[in-house]
Design an enzyme around this catalytic site. Structure first.
Site, PDB file in Angstrom:
ATOM      1  N   ASN A 206      13.600  69.726   5.210  1.00  0.00           N
ATOM      2  CA  ASN A 206      13.299  69.108   3.920  1.00  0.00           C
ATOM      3  C   ASN A 206      14.621  68.878   3.182  1.00  0.00           C
ATOM      4  O   ASN A 206      15.702  69.208   3.693  1.00  0.00           O
ATOM      5  CB  ASN A 206      12.324  69.957   3.103  1.00  0.00           C
ATOM      6  N   GLU A 209      16.726  72.131   2.650  1.00  0.00           N
ATOM      7  CA  GLU A 209      17.283  72.638   3.908  1.00  0.00           C
ATOM      8  C   GLU A 209      18.434  71.751   4.396  1.00  0.00           C
ATOM      9  O   GLU A 209      19.424  72.256   4.942  1.00  0.00           O
ATOM     10  CB  GLU A 209      16.183  72.725   4.961  1.00  0.00           C
ATOM     11  N   ASP A 276       3.514  71.353   8.701  1.00  0.00           N
ATOM     12  CA  ASP A 276       2.939  71.606  10.031  1.00  0.00           C
ATOM     13  C   ASP A 276       2.289  70.342  10.578  1.00  0.00           C
ATOM     14  O   ASP A 276       2.423  70.022  11.759  1.00  0.00           O
ATOM     15  CB  ASP A 276       1.879  72.717   9.946  1.00  0.00           C
TER      16      ASP A 276
END
Length: 492
Positions: A206, A209, A276
């Protein structure tokens, strides 16, 4: 160019290996109406509780929900939560071939969320976990099983939640073997040191990150592209996909310009597990041979479906197709009914929502502006419009052996492609009376060339409290006239 319509119909022939941190997600939903007198915190009156397989297990659930075979490797503790996870993942209906290693030295990771149901707001989360690397014995067992499973996989997902299942040795072994077998590796990373993922096909950080991993700014599309390109070079990856929440996604493939796609405009209910869904769809699409951009667009569409659901959610193949493909492409399968037994379910759903159901009918052999106006006006008088379409045999009895010009399937598909039409039902009788009796519409619509007393089904509809509406026609348009004029011109 990736053909979504063709390829999505082929879902189910692939196998995706998923490895990662497994957990149980508990969602406690309730109403918040006051503040606790003991502390300035909201009090939640519990209404219901959901228990869902989460973490990497939710990636596996999303893969399986698309109809694709999923082999899952993970670790559970020797406790009740571990037993519950084994039961959930080993059930026939899960569609997951789970190979779980039991580690008695650690508890099964569990997350408990308290959610205000009315406002879809997360109030509190409590975690039970031990975020440390698994023992060498457990690690060796995971590596052995992963390398064996890779031989039959079309893609692999490494879902890292930093709970200890994915040790550096396990990650390196999986990526090395996948490269040898030429299997794409999708990584959902964690932390700020991504060097352990070196050689993965695509990584999906993301924005936060990405900034931490590259120490580069990522405020604009241009800066995100530069940071993603730098990360890709460092890891030797073929692509980096940056998830940007409400700003969509950005793909930076090696040697290509960055591609940004905006998020779908949807009502967000819960973002839990949306990442996910993204990596699951990416892996499935790459397993099918899609390029990175096509895989990203599919993942973006799937995420928009998932965040509109409660809790840690999955996305079905039908939901993905409906979000990706144009409505006109899906119209024939969703709107056309030949078997009347399929009508009742659709009508029951509409009636439960107190929707006003309209009905009109016709041959609709050559669709012209007159038809379009009648259908548009009919739809304006109701919430859902059912169109009764004469079958080919019925048309021949009514119009003669030279009609219809187009068969019933072609005529039905043209009608289904119209926004004004919600359902097309083919009937074989000379009149639509039996179909009207089955539909029980709130409003019966016909063109203004009819008088009220001539409308078939009028008495039935009015007896049930409905109404009959006659709408204006467009002068000068008639299928019979168009056919006659065409034949006259051919003779010349």
């Amino acid at each position: 160019m990736f053909d979504f319509e063709k390829q999505l119909s082929a879902l189910g022939k692939q196998t995706v290996l998923c490895i990662g941190d497994l957990m149980l997600d508990y969602f406690v939903y309730g109403d918040v109406s006051r503040i606790s007198p003991e502390a300035p915190a909201p009090v939640i009156a519990v209404r219901r509780q959901d228990v869902i397989v989460g973490g990497a297990g939710n990636v596996a659930r999303n893969i399986a929900s698309l109809g694709v075979r999923c082999v899952f490797l993970g670790v559970v503790g020797k406790d009740m939560d571990g037993k519950r996870l084994k039961a959930e993942l080993s059930g026939r209906r899960s569609g997951i071939a789970a190979q779980l290693v039991v580690d008695p030295s650690r508890p099964t990771t569990r997350k408990l969320r308290f959610v205000s149901e009315h406002h879809s707001t997360h109030l509190l989360r409590a975690d039970w976990e031990e975020a440390r690397p698994v023992s060498p014995k457990v690690e060796a067992a995971l590596i052995k099983r992963a390398l064996a499973a890779l031989r039959k996989a079309d893609a692999v997902v490494i879902s890292d939640y930093a709970k200890g299942t994915l040790t550096p040795r396990l990650i390196r072994a999986v990526i090395a073997k996948a490269k040898e077998l030429k299997i794409p590796v999708v990584v959902d990373p964690k932390g700020n040191d991504f060097s352990v993922y070196r050689g993965a096909t695509i990584v999906t950080p993301n924005r936060k990150e990405l900034i931490e991993a590259t120490r580069m700014p990522a405020g604009s599309t241009a800066s995100i592209g530069k940071a993603a390109a730098a990360l890709g070079r460092t890891l030797g990856s073929k692509a980096v996909l940056v998830t940007l929440s409400e700003d969509g996604m950005l793909l930076q493939a090696r040697g290509a310009k960055p591609v940004h796609v905006p998020a779908y405009p949807v009502a967000v209910r819960d973002v839990s597990g949306a990442g996910d869904t993204v990596v699951a769809v990416l892996a499935v699409m790459l397993a099918m041979g899609a390029d990175f951009e096509a895989a990203m667009r599919a993942a973006n569409a799937a995420a928009s479906v998932a965040i509109g659901k409660r809790g840690t959610a999955t996305v079905s193949a039908a939901e993905l197709r409906a979000r990706i493909l144009p409505s006109a492409t899906l119209a024939p399968e969703e709107k056309i009914v030949f078997d009347w037994s399929a009508i009742d379910r659709r009508l029951d759903e509409w009636r439960k929502d107190d929707l006003r159901i309209g009905f009109t009918n016709g041959v609709f052999d050559l669709l012209h502006p007159g038809h379009i106006k009648v259908l548009a006006q009919a739809r304006g008088r109701c919430d859902r419009l059912v169109v009764g379409l004469n079958s080919d045999a019925s048309v021949r009895r009514l119009k003669g052996k030279e009609r219809p010009i187009q068969n019933q399937r072609a005529r039905a598909e043209v009608l289904a492609g119209l926004e004004a039409v919600d359902l097309v039902v083919v009937f074989g009788q000379d009149t639509p009376l039996e179909l009207i009796r089955r539909v029980r519409p709130n409003v019966l619509v016909k063109g203004g060339d009819y008088r009220r007393g001539q409308v078939v089904g009028r008495e039935l509809v009015e007896q049930q409290g409905g109404e009959v509406v006659l709408v204006d026609l467009v002068p000068g348009f008639s299928t019979t006239r168009i056919v006659a004029r065409s034949r006259k011109q051919r003779r010349r």
